[in-house]
Design a protein around this motif. Structure first.
Motif, mmCIF file in Angstrom:
data_model
loop_
_atom_site.group_PDB
_atom_site.id
_atom_site.type_symbol
_atom_site.label_atom_id
_atom_site.label_comp_id
_atom_site.label_asym_id
_atom_site.label_seq_id
_atom_site.Cartn_x
_atom_site.Cartn_y
_atom_site.Cartn_z
ATOM 1 N N GLY A 87 -4.792 5.371 3.087
ATOM 2 C CA GLY A 87 -3.787 3.832 3.063
ATOM 3 C C GLY A 87 -4.335 3.061 4.836
ATOM 4 N N ARG A 88 -4.677 3.305 5.373
ATOM 5 C CA ARG A 88 -4.614 3.203 6.690
ATOM 6 C C ARG A 88 -6.531 2.299 6.751
ATOM 7 N N ALA A 89 -6.827 2.712 6.376
ATOM 8 C CA ALA A 89 -8.551 2.435 6.781
ATOM 9 C C ALA A 89 -8.037 1.059 5.332
ATOM 10 N N LEU A 90 -7.843 1.450 4.355
ATOM 11 C CA LEU A 90 -7.410 0.044 3.475
ATOM 12 C C LEU A 90 -6.126 -1.292 4.283
ATOM 13 N N ALA A 91 -5.680 -0.789 4.364
ATOM 14 C CA ALA A 91 -4.693 -1.625 5.501
ATOM 15 C C ALA A 91 -5.572 -1.952 6.461
ATOM 16 N N ALA A 92 -6.021 -2.107 7.391
ATOM 17 C CA ALA A 92 -7.045 -2.655 8.394
ATOM 18 C C ALA A 92 -8.303 -3.588 7.785
ATOM 19 N N ILE A 116 0.506 -1.367 -0.081
ATOM 20 C CA ILE A 116 -0.277 -0.185 0.034
ATOM 21 C C ILE A 116 0.664 1.553 -0.307
ATOM 22 N N VAL A 117 0.619 1.755 -0.768
ATOM 23 C CA VAL A 117 1.572 2.889 -0.990
ATOM 24 C C VAL A 117 0.916 4.609 -1.449
ATOM 25 N N GLY A 118 1.234 5.097 0.540
ATOM 26 C CA GLY A 118 0.736 5.825 1.145
ATOM 27 C C GLY A 118 0.065 5.535 1.952
ATOM 28 N N ALA A 119 0.499 6.224 3.449
ATOM 29 C CA ALA A 119 0.003 5.343 4.996
ATOM 30 C C ALA A 119 -1.132 6.935 5.420
ATOM 31 N N GLY A 120 -2.247 7.284 4.364
ATOM 32 C CA GLY A 120 -2.472 8.531 5.076
ATOM 33 C C GLY A 120 -4.627 7.994 5.887
ATOM 34 N N ASN A 121 -4.873 8.722 5.807
ATOM 35 C CA ASN A 121 -6.342 7.973 6.324
ATOM 36 C C ASN A 121 -7.438 6.802 5.576
ATOM 37 N N ALA A 174 -15.766 8.455 12.331
ATOM 38 C CA ALA A 174 -15.178 9.696 12.167
ATOM 39 C C ALA A 174 -13.559 8.821 12.341
ATOM 40 N N GLY A 175 -13.322 7.710 11.545
ATOM 41 C CA GLY A 175 -12.354 6.510 12.424
ATOM 42 C C GLY A 175 -11.458 6.684 10.589
ATOM 43 N N ASN A 176 -11.018 6.449 9.929
ATOM 44 C CA ASN A 176 -9.142 6.914 9.042
ATOM 45 C C ASN A 176 -10.438 6.583 7.430
ATOM 46 N N LEU A 177 -11.577 5.792 7.707
ATOM 47 C CA LEU A 177 -12.323 5.892 5.920
ATOM 48 C C LEU A 177 -12.995 7.227 6.334
ATOM 49 N N GLY A 178 -14.139 7.468 7.420
ATOM 50 C CA GLY A 178 -15.265 8.695 6.975
ATOM 51 C C GLY A 178 -13.602 9.875 7.213
ATOM 52 N N ARG A 179 -12.512 9.752 8.039
ATOM 53 C CA ARG A 179 -11.694 10.956 7.733
ATOM 54 C C ARG A 179 -11.452 11.455 6.032
ATOM 55 N N ALA A 180 -10.509 9.917 5.242
ATOM 56 C CA ALA A 180 -10.236 10.379 4.294
ATOM 57 C C ALA A 180 -11.613 10.521 3.518
ATOM 58 N N LEU A 181 -12.811 9.831 3.337
ATOM 59 C CA LEU A 181 -13.529 10.835 2.626
ATOM 60 C C LEU A 181 -14.385 11.946 3.624
ATOM 61 N N ALA A 182 -14.073 12.787 4.016
ATOM 62 C CA ALA A 182 -14.665 14.439 4.905
ATOM 63 C C ALA A 182 -13.751 15.311 4.116
ATOM 64 N N ALA A 183 -12.011 14.699 3.749
ATOM 65 C CA ALA A 183 -11.131 15.516 3.176
ATOM 66 C C ALA A 183 -10.993 15.767 1.286
#
Lengths: 228, 228
Positions: A111-116, A104-109, B107-116
């Motif tokens: 990337g983290r959501a997908l990693a989990a 996974i390239v990119g450990a932002g929100n 408001a977890g990682n995916l929620g934050r990614a979508l919000a942004a």
């Protein structure tokens, strides 16, 4: 590891006949069948009639019989489908038996959501590492994955040979990172960078551009339709 | 705000004729046209021939003419499509002019990614709040959105009347939260909770279940196909 992979490749060669029988239109519907059959297995259900599957999936039963016929002589009257067998066969066609590995390239929100997510392991794909350029997170562990410096991408790929890269970098970085991944031998890019990525110079590379905005428009249309 | 919305509703009623002319098959393709036309506008391109659009989108030109014909007498020889007009018309059909407003629940990682993401505003949808049950983040601001206590969901929806809820809560919570959203008058749920959500008791509610795992399988199949 390399040997094991080669064995998988050989095995795939042998079922080329089955794959050849599945039309492209049906292939597009297979992931959904695969998902429902996986749910049934987790619930301990090993046989299902086309009528029951039809009700569950909201697809008509004749469509289901037509789609699944090529997987063998299943679905006879009074017998139903063998869920485990069918799940396995569909998985083979889709590539779940290939032992693909992903970075996974990119450990932002995102990337983290997908990693989990469990979706990788459920579909036979092993996540092996994340990459980022932010010194504050390089060296950390996210969902059991090491976050490596993106400058190590080439060396890592030469050594580990991941087939899949999940791209969650900012739009601006997506093209450059993709070329690096392609040069490093990655076979497929799952692109979440919110731009249409095309790398015609690498005809062996498969790129799947994900456009969540298109899905949002389908939602908006669906809402609007029900308001009339 | 309420008045403004009612005006939008009335306006929509008037273009019912256009919507009625667009077949469901074409509707499914419209989000992609809308996205490409939006890109052209951002690049300052106001006219495009079906041949150019065809090359860009990798769809054959006769398909494009067929899909876009019902939007009016455009695409004549030597003239090309009026990008802005077409973008607006397609947007109307898809609901971008409806002033829909969205809350993000989770408001977890995916929620934050979508919000942004910019995808909401680009498609005429206003994000207005996030909800979570974690006291550590309630009261904080994420991508300019207040994170509210999920216990306030009903009161907030009664007051603000959002049409859309983006659901990024854990699978286990998804059904209960959805019923609360439906009871609170939300019209559409964009479900990322990785489970098939069905609420037959609320026929006016439109649910779009997003299955990223299905997309991952398409990637896997695409890679496998090119390895032969």
């Amino acid at each position: 590891m390399a040997n094991q992979k080669n064995e998988n490749r050989n095995k795939n060669g042998e079922d080329g006949g089955l794959r050849a029988q599945v039309s492209p239109v049906v292939v597009r519907r297979l992931p959904r069948y695969h998902r429902y059959l996986g749910e049934l297995l987790r619930e301990g259900i090993y046989r299902i009639s086309s009528a029951e599957l039809s009700k569950m999936m909201e697809v008509n039963a004749s469509q289901i019989r037509q789609d699944l016929n090529c997987f063998g002589g299943f679905g006879q009257q009074g017998y139903g489908y063998n869920v485990k067998f069918l799940y396995g066969k569909i998985g083979e066609v889709l590539g779940t038996e290939d032992g693909f590995r992903a970075v996974i390239v990119g450990a932002g929100n995102l990337g983290r959501a997908l990693a989990a997510s469990h979706m990788f392991e459920r579909r036979g794909i092993e996540r092996i590492a994340m990459f980022d350029s932010n010194p504050a997170i390089i060296g950390k562990t996210v969902s059991d994955l090491p976050v490596l410096d993106v400058s190590e991408l080439e060396a890592f790929c030469a050594r580990e040979k991941p087939e899949i890269a999940v791209l969650t970098v900012p739009k601006e970085a997506a093209y450059d990172v993709s070329v690096r991944l392609a040069e490093a031998g990655v076979r497929g890019i799952w692109n979440f960078a919110n731009m249409e990525l095309k790398l015609d110079e690498y005809p062996d590379l498969y790129i799947l551009n994900v456009h969540l905005g298109d899905s949002l428009m389908v939602l908006s249309y669906g809402i609007r339709s029900r308001m009339k």
